[in-house]
Design an enzyme around this catalytic site. Structure first.
Site, PDB file in Angstrom:
ATOM      1  N   ASP A  83      -1.781   0.114   1.163  1.00  0.00           N
ATOM      2  CA  ASP A  83      -1.873   0.803  -0.126  1.00  0.00           C
ATOM      3  C   ASP A  83      -1.147   0.028  -1.225  1.00  0.00           C
ATOM      4  O   ASP A  83      -0.226  -0.749  -0.978  1.00  0.00           O
ATOM      5  CB  ASP A  83      -1.338   2.230  -0.038  1.00  0.00           C
ATOM      6  N   GLU A 141       1.656   3.940   3.044  1.00  0.00           N
ATOM      7  CA  GLU A 141       3.074   3.698   3.333  1.00  0.00           C
ATOM      8  C   GLU A 141       3.944   4.161   2.178  1.00  0.00           C
ATOM      9  O   GLU A 141       5.089   4.565   2.375  1.00  0.00           O
ATOM     10  CB  GLU A 141       3.307   2.202   3.595  1.00  0.00           C
TER      11      GLU A 141
END
Length: 392
Positions: A83, A141
């Site tokens: 991400d 994350e």
């Protein structure tokens, strides 16, 4: 052993330019936490190209690759987060982010690219692999509760009988070509603090007719800071507030005053003790200043724990592969990582890859100017493959 080492390094060099292209493509099309759908599709297209099987049952934005070894053995996992962050990129490059207000400012694009490179290398060396290698291309994350926890809760580790997990993260302060490893706790827990004092607002000159939410908040923060200073621990502790709001005016005390902050430590027992103490302090000043205290502490990531025995083995392997001069000790960091969830389930190691060089790595992570020296890919994919083939 030398023969295998040479094979791995030659394969890394063979696919180096392709690994760089993986990173640049992902960098141009960053996606925020829980929205990594196109990134997942791209990863699957690369795995398909190299005939690597993958499991889509863990969500549209998660990709679990499976490399089946020719020899019997235990299954280990390799993890890369994917991400991006809500930051506007200001780096002037030909592969700059094409998504306004979103960029890979933490290096997750590099993590994915490097793991794809490792996957390709391992796929060609299946005759050396014992058991299966599970490739975890993990979403989210950067946002609580963290993609790692979600995957674990969905049964990832149990489904594939994973006994060890390795993860790699870029480090802009470290010269490219160098890698750092640490034993025991290496990254902190991360909890979010939300404190709100509410009561009767009113004229500053009429204290008998109002509460004082502002003073309650100020004294709460001051006492929390004093409490933190007095805490006894062998490891660092952080309790900090980055946002305060009391929307009154010169002579108006507001009905609500609130603050938001973070709490970080390495000790789970102490973590719980701090949470309980914050509630006591909040109640104390709410009572004293005639208002109500609402304290919310959102439980975040645990501390990242590198299993000492596994870390020692991995570090020795790194010295053998890279040379002792390119392997260093990793200092503990107060930043947090959801890789921690894996590390509390099975023996795990989370290590750092240097990306400073050629004018890159000057800006820190989570900034608009963050960038890496892509020469990291000359070793990063090969090193993880080397670990994978030797720690089983």
């Amino acid at each position: 052993m030398k023969n295998l080492k040479d094979k791995i390094q030659k394969l890394n060099e063979k696919y180096f330019s392709e690994i760089v292209e993986f990173r640049r493509h992902i960098h141009q099309y960053p996606e925020l936490s829980f929205k990594e759908f196109e990134t997942a599709k791209y990863i699957k297209s690369i795995l398909t190209k190299y005939n690597i099987e993958f499991d889509e049952s863990f969500g549209e934005n998660a990709v679990i690759g499976i490399i089946k070894g020719d020899l019997s053995g235990d299954n280990i996992a390799l993890r890369a987060d994917m991400d991006a962050l809500p930051i506007e990129e200001l780096v002037d490059s030909e592969f700059k982010s094409k998504v306004p207000g979103v960029m890979h400012a933490c290096g997750h694009d590099a993590h994915v690219a490097s793991l794809l490179g490792t996957a390709i290398i391992l796929q060609e060396l299946r005759n050396y692999i014992k058991g299966n290698i599970i490739l975890i291309f993990q979403p989210a994350e950067e946002r609580n509760p963290g993609g790692a926890k979600i995957l674990i809760d969905k049964g990832l580790l149990k489904k594939y009988n994973i006994i060890k997990v390795l993860g790699q993260h870029v480090l802009p302060e470290l010269e490219v070509g160098k890698f750092n490893f640490g034993s025991n706790y290496v990254m902190a827990t991360s909890d979010e603090i939300y404190i709100k004092f509410s009561g009767k607002g009113g004229h500053a000159a009429l204290p008998h007719k109002r509460s004082d939410t502002v003073l309650a908040l100020i004294h709460f923060i001051n006492e929390v800071n004093e409490f933190k200073i007095k805490l006894k621990s062998d490891m660092p502790i952080i309790i900090a507030f980055g946002k305060l709001s009391a929307q009154g005016s010169i002579n108006v005390v507001p009905e609500i005053s609130f603050a938001e902050g973070t709490m970080r430590t390495f000790d789970e027992k102490l973590r719980n003790e701090i949470k309980a103490k914050l509630q006591v302090i909040a109640d104390k000043y709410a009572d004293y200043y005639g208002c109500k205290a609402d304290l919310e502490i959102r439980h975040g990531y645990p501390a990242v724990y590198n299993a000492p025995k596994l870390n020692s083995q991995v570090m020795d392997l790194a010295k053998d592969f890279l040379g002792e001069e390119n392997v260093g000790e990793l200092e503990i960091r107060m930043t947090a990582e959801d890789f921690a969830f894996y590390s509390h389930e099975v023996p795990s190691v989370f290590y750092r890859a240097g990306v400073a060089g050629n004018g890159k790595g000057i800006a820190g992570q989570h900034t608009s100017y963050f960038d890496i020296d892509e020469n990291v890919f000359l070793k990063s994919s090969a090193l993880m493959a080397w670990f994978t083939l030797n720690i089983q």
